[in-house]
Design a protein around this motif. Sequence first.
Motif, short mmCIF file in Angstrom:
data_model
loop_
_atom_site.label_atom_id
_atom_site.label_comp_id
_atom_site.label_asym_id
_atom_site.label_seq_id
_atom_site.Cartn_x
_atom_site.Cartn_y
_atom_site.Cartn_z
N ASN A 1 0.78 -1.39 -0.05
CA ASN A 1 -0.06 0.04 0.18
C ASN A 1 0.82 1.38 -0.01
O ASN A 1 0.57 2.19 -0.67
CB ASN A 1 -0.98 -0.09 1.25
CG ASN A 1 -1.80 -1.02 1.27
OD1 ASN A 1 -2.06 -1.64 -0.03
ND2 ASN A 1 -2.60 -1.25 2.27
N ARG A 2 1.90 1.13 0.71
CA ARG A 2 2.89 2.27 0.70
C ARG A 2 3.56 2.61 -0.46
O ARG A 2 3.85 3.70 -0.83
CB ARG A 2 3.94 2.30 1.86
CG ARG A 2 3.19 2.41 3.17
CD ARG A 2 4.40 2.32 4.22
NE ARG A 2 5.53 2.88 4.08
CZ ARG A 2 6.44 2.86 4.88
NH1 ARG A 2 6.60 1.96 5.92
NH2 ARG A 2 7.87 3.28 4.63
N ILE A 3 4.00 1.32 -1.23
CA ILE A 3 4.70 1.72 -2.58
C ILE A 3 3.46 2.20 -3.61
O ILE A 3 3.69 3.17 -4.13
CB ILE A 3 4.84 0.28 -3.23
CG1 ILE A 3 6.02 -0.37 -2.54
CG2 ILE A 3 5.34 0.20 -4.61
CD1 ILE A 3 6.56 -2.07 -2.60
N ILE A 4 2.25 1.72 -3.41
CA ILE A 4 1.07 2.22 -4.27
C ILE A 4 1.12 3.93 -4.00
O ILE A 4 0.95 4.57 -4.78
CB ILE A 4 0.01 1.20 -4.14
CG1 ILE A 4 -0.07 -0.12 -4.81
CG2 ILE A 4 -1.18 2.01 -4.87
CD1 ILE A 4 -1.04 -1.04 -4.35
N ALA A 5 0.91 3.96 -2.68
CA ALA A 5 0.75 5.43 -2.35
C ALA A 5 1.84 6.50 -2.68
O ALA A 5 1.72 7.49 -3.16
CB ALA A 5 0.47 5.52 -1.05
N ALA A 6 2.96 5.78 -2.93
CA ALA A 6 4.37 6.55 -3.08
C ALA A 6 4.23 7.02 -4.70
O ALA A 6 4.81 7.95 -5.04
CB ALA A 6 5.34 5.74 -3.03
N MET A 7 3.68 5.92 -5.51
CA MET A 7 3.46 6.24 -6.89
C MET A 7 2.09 7.07 -7.14
O MET A 7 1.87 7.07 -8.29
CB MET A 7 3.01 4.97 -7.49
CG MET A 7 4.19 3.88 -7.46
SD MET A 7 3.90 2.30 -8.01
CE MET A 7 4.09 2.24 -9.64
N GLU A 8 1.71 7.91 -6.18
CA GLU A 8 0.57 8.55 -5.95
C GLU A 8 -0.85 7.78 -6.67
O GLU A 8 -1.43 8.40 -7.57
CB GLU A 8 0.81 9.75 -6.74
CG GLU A 8 1.63 10.49 -5.78
CD GLU A 8 2.30 12.14 -6.36
OE1 GLU A 8 1.89 12.37 -7.41
OE2 GLU A 8 2.86 12.87 -5.34
N LEU A 9 -0.90 6.55 -6.54
CA LEU A 9 -2.08 5.95 -6.99
C LEU A 9 -2.68 5.40 -5.82
O LEU A 9 -2.17 5.48 -4.66
CB LEU A 9 -1.59 4.62 -7.89
CG LEU A 9 -0.83 4.89 -9.21
CD1 LEU A 9 -0.29 3.72 -9.83
CD2 LEU A 9 -1.65 5.55 -10.26
N LYS A 10 -4.11 4.88 -6.09
CA LYS A 10 -4.91 4.29 -4.83
C LYS A 10 -4.85 2.71 -5.05
O LYS A 10 -4.76 2.21 -6.24
CB LYS A 10 -6.11 4.83 -4.96
CG LYS A 10 -6.26 6.19 -4.61
CD LYS A 10 -7.61 6.66 -4.16
CE LYS A 10 -7.85 8.21 -4.11
NZ LYS A 10 -7.58 8.89 -5.45
N ARG A 11 -5.04 1.91 -4.10
CA ARG A 11 -5.23 0.41 -4.21
C ARG A 11 -6.31 0.28 -5.05
O ARG A 11 -6.26 -0.80 -5.72
CB ARG A 11 -5.44 -0.06 -2.64
CG ARG A 11 -5.49 -1.43 -2.69
CD ARG A 11 -5.16 -1.96 -1.29
NE ARG A 11 -5.81 -3.27 -1.07
CZ ARG A 11 -4.90 -4.27 -0.76
NH1 ARG A 11 -3.61 -4.15 -0.55
NH2 ARG A 11 -5.25 -5.55 -0.59
N GLU A 12 -7.23 0.89 -5.28
CA GLU A 12 -8.46 0.53 -6.09
C GLU A 12 -8.25 1.18 -7.50
O GLU A 12 -8.92 0.42 -8.42
CB GLU A 12 -9.75 1.40 -5.59
CG GLU A 12 -10.02 1.76 -4.10
CD GLU A 12 -9.28 2.63 -3.38
OE1 GLU A 12 -8.22 1.94 -2.67
OE2 GLU A 12 -9.62 3.72 -3.30
#
Length: 266
Positions: A136-147
Amino acid sequence: MNTHTTRHSAQSHLSASLIAYLEDLRESGVDGIPAELVSPAAEVESAPRRSAVQEQEQECTMRDDRQDVPELHETIEQIRKDLGPCQRCKLGTTRKNLVFGVGNPNARLVFVGEGPGADEDAQGEPFVGDAGRILNRIIAAMELKREDVYICNVVKCRPPQNRPPESDEVAACSPFLLRQIASVKPEVIVALGTSAAQALLQTKVPISKLRSKFHDFHGIPLMPTYHPSYLLRSGGNSDSFWSVWDDMTQVLQLLKLPVPVKSRKK
Ligand code: URA
């Protein structure tokens, strides 16, 4: 606590540490331990070690045998329904919940992990435990959301003691993974860790050599990177953490998305 209980808990602790250590070795590219170190009595096969070139050659030959991504368009729900209460391999008998996949069925980016752990087995959703928090942190760092992304695993049922999935289990599950990927039609796939990268690319080349460049997965660019559990053990500002970020930077660039600036703490 009696002596037996104390010894038993020390042994469990030791085997948990040993498993984590061996997983770290595997993730960092060590793909075997000499048999004489594992069991001094064991007969050591005299076959010479394969060179990196031989490994690459094997990769090319084996990739010709890969199953094709099905052409037919089916929805994620249809594939889930077809999978049913799966007992196609021995993992079906020990799992609590089958962990199919989660996220946007039209995602541009798919993450593929190894297989469910205890938390995922309990909740029926991929990457919801400690490794999930890192993902989740990697996804957030990419400025994306899990959804925004789609997340699934090479095998859909938890291997006992979180061991890597065995080849018959991967073989039984991979037609469904291929169908999921064919249904989502992502522009990029990220393979998280050794098992996912090796299963998808049908190679034995270690993750440390596979990562940092795109590979072809049936016409879809696939970026192998370290597994979030490996980052969990190696710390938030480690070289491996920054290697993953470098890989994700390439993924964002390929997707023509902005690359957030991250500065490494000294
Ligand atoms: N590790 C994985 O590879 N997949 C999960 O879903 C959770 C942990």
